[in-house]
Design a protein around this motif. Structure first.
Motif, PDB file in Angstrom:
ATOM      1  N   UNK A 159      37.692  42.061 -31.905  1.00 39.83           N
ATOM      2  CA  UNK A 159      36.444  41.334 -32.577  1.00 39.83           C
ATOM      3  C   UNK A 159      37.250  40.215 -33.439  1.00 39.83           C
ATOM      4  N   UNK A 160      38.187  40.193 -33.612  1.00 40.00           N
ATOM      5  CA  UNK A 160      38.556  39.107 -34.709  1.00 40.00           C
ATOM      6  C   UNK A 160      38.758  37.870 -33.774  1.00 40.00           C
ATOM      7  N   UNK A 161      39.434  37.990 -32.528  1.00 41.91           N
ATOM      8  CA  UNK A 161      39.570  36.757 -31.667  1.00 41.91           C
ATOM      9  C   UNK A 161      38.311  36.270 -31.383  1.00 41.91           C
TER      10      UNK A 161
ATOM     11  N   UNK B  32      36.920  34.689 -34.293  1.00 41.92           N
ATOM     12  CA  UNK B  32      37.564  33.233 -34.585  1.00 41.92           C
ATOM     13  C   UNK B  32      37.330  32.090 -33.537  1.00 41.92           C
ATOM     14  N   UNK B  33      37.112  32.655 -32.300  1.00 45.49           N
ATOM     15  CA  UNK B  33      36.709  31.538 -31.324  1.00 45.49           C
ATOM     16  C   UNK B  33      35.354  30.920 -31.374  1.00 45.49           C
ATOM     17  N   UNK B  34      34.355  31.944 -32.033  1.00 45.53           N
ATOM     18  CA  UNK B  34      33.186  31.205 -32.197  1.00 45.53           C
ATOM     19  C   UNK B  34      32.846  30.362 -33.227  1.00 45.53           C
TER      20      UNK B  34
ATOM     21  N   UNK C  27      37.020  23.814 -36.075  1.00 48.22           N
ATOM     22  CA  UNK C  27      38.276  23.589 -36.613  1.00 48.22           C
ATOM     23  C   UNK C  27      38.512  25.247 -36.891  1.00 48.22           C
ATOM     24  N   UNK C  28      40.160  25.678 -36.486  1.00 47.29           N
ATOM     25  CA  UNK C  28      40.284  26.677 -36.799  1.00 47.29           C
ATOM     26  C   UNK C  28      40.979  26.402 -38.432  1.00 47.29           C
TER      27      UNK C  28
END
Length: 138
Positions: A77-79, A82-84, A91-92
């Motif tokens: 879920x974190x990935x 993060x991607x969305x 930007x990350x």
């Protein structure tokens, strides 16, 4: 043993070098990132793939081995989150700092979102999930 001052200077120099490189290859440009995420321009995606390929070769040469472990419950879920977030904001967590330094002030909203997201994660983790302390980033 290195002094703290020497380590700080080395870290600042490395950070400036990374920021310069990332800015010059376009990772700080929202339009470039948007073209990458919409597959209109694969240049930056190929830069990511090239970096991964280099790391694979270096790890093979250095014979770095890691035993596969259990995936932390928050990784998937974190990935996705993060991607969305990266696709929406351009930007990350590090890129908005480069964008602000380059004069792109709307990135301040992204930085605020990162801070709010970390605080919400810590709150939800403390109240509901009780995962390890490092699971919410910074």
């Amino acid at each position: 043993m290195r002094s703290r001052g020497g380590l700080l200077v080395a870290t600042v120099i490395a950070g400036l070098g990374l920021g310069f490189t990332v800015t010059n290859i376009g990772f700080g440009d929202y339009a470039e990132l948007n073209r990458m995420f919409t597959f209109q321009d694969l240049r930056m995606l190929l830069a990511f793939a090239g970096a991964v390929a280099i790391l694979v070769v270096v790890y093979a040469i250095l014979q770095v081995r890691r035993a596969p472990g259990r995936i932390h419950a928050g990784v998937v879920p974190g990935a996705i989150l993060f991607g969305v977030g990266w696709a929406i904001s351009g930007g990350c967590p590090a890129i908005p700092i480069i964008q602000v330094a380059s004069g792109y002030l709307p990135a301040l909203v992204t930085i605020a979102g990162v801070v709010v997201g970390i605080r919400l994660c810590r709150w939800a983790n403390g109240k509901y999930f009780h995962l390890d302390r490092g699971s919410c980033g910074l």
